[in-house]
Design a protein around this motif. Structure first.
Motif, PDB file in Angstrom:
ATOM      1  N   THR A 131       0.837  -1.199   0.000  1.00 68.22           N
ATOM      2  CA  THR A 131       0.000   0.000   0.000  1.00 68.22           C
ATOM      3  C   THR A 131       0.873   1.249   0.000  1.00 68.22           C
ATOM      4  O   THR A 131       2.069   1.209   0.294  1.00 68.22           O
ATOM      5  CB  THR A 131      -0.909   0.038   1.237  1.00 68.22           C
ATOM      6  N   LEU A 132       0.252   2.377  -0.321  1.00 66.11           N
ATOM      7  CA  LEU A 132       0.967   3.642  -0.316  1.00 66.11           C
ATOM      8  C   LEU A 132       1.423   4.003   1.095  1.00 66.11           C
ATOM      9  O   LEU A 132       2.498   4.583   1.277  1.00 66.11           O
ATOM     10  CB  LEU A 132       0.074   4.752  -0.875  1.00 66.11           C
ATOM     11  N   GLU A 133       0.641   3.639   2.099  1.00 69.92           N
ATOM     12  CA  GLU A 133       1.026   3.910   3.487  1.00 69.92           C
ATOM     13  C   GLU A 133       2.323   3.175   3.838  1.00 69.92           C
ATOM     14  O   GLU A 133       3.220   3.746   4.465  1.00 69.92           O
ATOM     15  CB  GLU A 133      -0.092   3.490   4.433  1.00 69.92           C
ATOM     16  N   GLU A 134       2.416   1.914   3.444  1.00 70.77           N
ATOM     17  CA  GLU A 134       3.632   1.147   3.707  1.00 70.77           C
ATOM     18  C   GLU A 134       4.822   1.724   2.938  1.00 70.77           C
ATOM     19  O   GLU A 134       5.942   1.791   3.452  1.00 70.77           O
ATOM     20  CB  GLU A 134       3.407  -0.311   3.324  1.00 70.77           C
ATOM     21  N   TYR A 135       4.560   2.128   1.704  1.00 75.22           N
ATOM     22  CA  TYR A 135       5.612   2.723   0.880  1.00 75.22           C
ATOM     23  C   TYR A 135       6.192   3.960   1.572  1.00 75.22           C
ATOM     24  O   TYR A 135       7.412   4.097   1.718  1.00 75.22           O
ATOM     25  CB  TYR A 135       5.044   3.088  -0.487  1.00 75.22           C
ATOM     26  N   ASN A 136       5.319   4.863   2.006  1.00 72.59           N
ATOM     27  CA  ASN A 136       5.772   6.090   2.658  1.00 72.59           C
ATOM     28  C   ASN A 136       6.470   5.797   3.978  1.00 72.59           C
ATOM     29  O   ASN A 136       7.451   6.455   4.341  1.00 72.59           O
ATOM     30  CB  ASN A 136       4.594   7.039   2.884  1.00 72.59           C
ATOM     31  N   TRP A 137       5.961   4.795   4.711  1.00 72.50           N
ATOM     32  CA  TRP A 137       6.553   4.446   6.001  1.00 72.50           C
ATOM     33  C   TRP A 137       7.993   3.965   5.826  1.00 72.50           C
ATOM     34  O   TRP A 137       8.894   4.392   6.550  1.00 72.50           O
ATOM     35  CB  TRP A 137       5.710   3.378   6.678  1.00 72.50           C
ATOM     36  N   ILE A 138       8.217   3.096   4.861  1.00 75.56           N
ATOM     37  CA  ILE A 138       9.558   2.556   4.657  1.00 75.56           C
ATOM     38  C   ILE A 138      10.482   3.621   4.074  1.00 75.56           C
ATOM     39  O   ILE A 138      11.676   3.669   4.389  1.00 75.56           O
ATOM     40  CB  ILE A 138       9.504   1.308   3.765  1.00 75.56           C
ATOM     41  N   ARG A 139       9.950   4.506   3.231  1.00 78.48           N
ATOM     42  CA  ARG A 139      10.763   5.617   2.732  1.00 78.48           C
ATOM     43  C   ARG A 139      11.225   6.501   3.885  1.00 78.48           C
ATOM     44  O   ARG A 139      12.388   6.924   3.934  1.00 78.48           O
ATOM     45  CB  ARG A 139       9.944   6.441   1.736  1.00 78.48           C
ATOM     46  N   ASP A 140      10.323   6.786   4.803  1.00 79.36           N
ATOM     47  CA  ASP A 140      10.688   7.606   5.959  1.00 79.36           C
ATOM     48  C   ASP A 140      11.731   6.897   6.819  1.00 79.36           C
ATOM     49  O   ASP A 140      12.664   7.518   7.328  1.00 79.36           O
ATOM     50  CB  ASP A 140       9.447   7.924   6.798  1.00 79.36           C
ATOM     51  N   PHE A 141      11.538   5.581   6.987  1.00 80.08           N
ATOM     52  CA  PHE A 141      12.499   4.801   7.756  1.00 80.08           C
ATOM     53  C   PHE A 141      13.884   4.859   7.122  1.00 80.08           C
ATOM     54  O   PHE A 141      14.904   5.056   7.790  1.00 80.08           O
ATOM     55  CB  PHE A 141      12.027   3.354   7.859  1.00 80.08           C
ATOM     56  N   GLY A 142      13.933   4.698   5.804  1.00 78.10           N
ATOM     57  CA  GLY A 142      15.213   4.725   5.099  1.00 78.10           C
ATOM     58  C   GLY A 142      15.892   6.076   5.154  1.00 78.10           C
ATOM     59  O   GLY A 142      17.127   6.167   5.064  1.00 78.10           O
ATOM     60  N   ALA A 143      15.110   7.138   5.271  1.00 75.58           N
ATOM     61  CA  ALA A 143      15.686   8.486   5.308  1.00 75.58           C
ATOM     62  C   ALA A 143      16.141   8.888   6.697  1.00 75.58           C
ATOM     63  O   ALA A 143      16.783   9.936   6.863  1.00 75.58           O
ATOM     64  CB  ALA A 143      14.662   9.496   4.795  1.00 75.58           C
ATOM     65  N   GLY A 144      15.815   8.089   7.705  1.00 74.53           N
ATOM     66  CA  GLY A 144      16.180   8.428   9.069  1.00 74.53           C
ATOM     67  C   GLY A 144      17.674   8.358   9.309  1.00 74.53           C
ATOM     68  O   GLY A 144      18.392   7.585   8.669  1.00 74.53           O
ATOM     69  N   ALA A 145      18.143   9.187  10.209  1.00 79.19           N
ATOM     70  CA  ALA A 145      19.568   9.213  10.532  1.00 79.19           C
ATOM     71  C   ALA A 145      19.987   7.925  11.233  1.00 79.19           C
ATOM     72  O   ALA A 145      19.226   7.343  11.998  1.00 79.19           O
ATOM     73  CB  ALA A 145      19.867  10.415  11.429  1.00 79.19           C
TER      74      ALA A 145
END
Length: 234
Positions: free
Chosen positions: A185-199
């Motif tokens: 889902t788009l929610e999962e996509y955005n969640w993992i993108r945010d996770f990957g961008a985290g410091a």
């Protein structure tokens, strides 16, 4: 005056490179063709997936250079999104076992040039390479083979012929799944993108170990991967 001349020469060199006029040619170097044979004009090609960029446009490029592409049936490398008919192997990704067999068939027929997508051969395509549910490959003889082992066996066969030239293509995986594939889902996509961008925690000297790298990759608060200990519950 000498400094001005050096700056002028550097600027001219940049202009020539940007204009495509550098000393190094961009034209493909011709490969020697076997005398009296058409086999040298054919390249066995296993594409990344069935998108036009990886199929039709590659065919046009090859033909413009005087080559023909031998390709497996589309069903063997097709990616099916959610709601689309599945492939003959019953999955949404390519049939890796049959693809390996297809490559071996080309080798038996005398082909000596190969362009092979590692994402397709190992995972069944780019989209499915972001999943971890296809570690083994079902071969036609009934064996269940680890993906890496199957690839090693294939390359070993191709390496037996000194006339073979093999190009292996790989891609850099993004840190997010494909929406509309495998229930993504788009929610999962955005969640993992945010996770990957985290410091991430900075590790240095003795602290820079594989275990500590794993420990720095949190998925959610209070949970860490099963191979880590000390932060959350594995």
């Amino acid at each position: 005056m000498k400094k001005r001349h050096r700056l002028s020469a550097a600027a001219l060199a940049c202009v020539l490179l940007l204009a495509g006029c550098g000393l190094r040619t961009t034209e493909p170097e011709p490969y020697p063709e076997p005398a009296g044979s058409d086999a040298g004009h054919t390249v066995a090609y296993v594409p990344l997936d069935d998108r036009p960029d990886n199929v039709e446009r590659v065919v046009y490029l090859a033909e413009s250079l005087g080559y023909a592409l031998a390709m497996p049936e589309e069903d063997l490398y097709r990616t099916a999104l959610d709601g689309q008919p599945r492939n003959e192997n019953g999955t949404q990704y390519g049939d890796r076992g049959r693809l390996y067999e297809w490559v071996l068939e080309q080798e038996a027929a005398g082909c000596d040039r190969y362009i092979l997508s590692l994402d397709q051969l190992l995972s069944g395509g780019l989209v499915n390479s972001r999943c971890t549910t296809a570690e083994t490959i079902a071969m036609s003889d009934g064996r269940e083979v680890l993906a890496a082992q199957a690839l090693e066996e294939l390359l070993a066969v191709l390496a037996e012929d000194p006339d073979n030239v093999v190009w292996l293509l790989d891609s850099v995986m993004r840190l997010a799944p494909t929406v509309g594939y495998g229930g993504g889902t788009l929610e999962e996509y955005n969640w993992i993108r945010d996770f990957g961008a985290g410091a991430r925690e900075t590790l240095a000297e003795d602290a820079l170990t594989l275990e500590n790298v794993f420990l720095s990759y949190w998925w959610t608060d209070g949970w860490a991967p099963h191979w880590g200990e000390g932060r959350g519950e594995g």
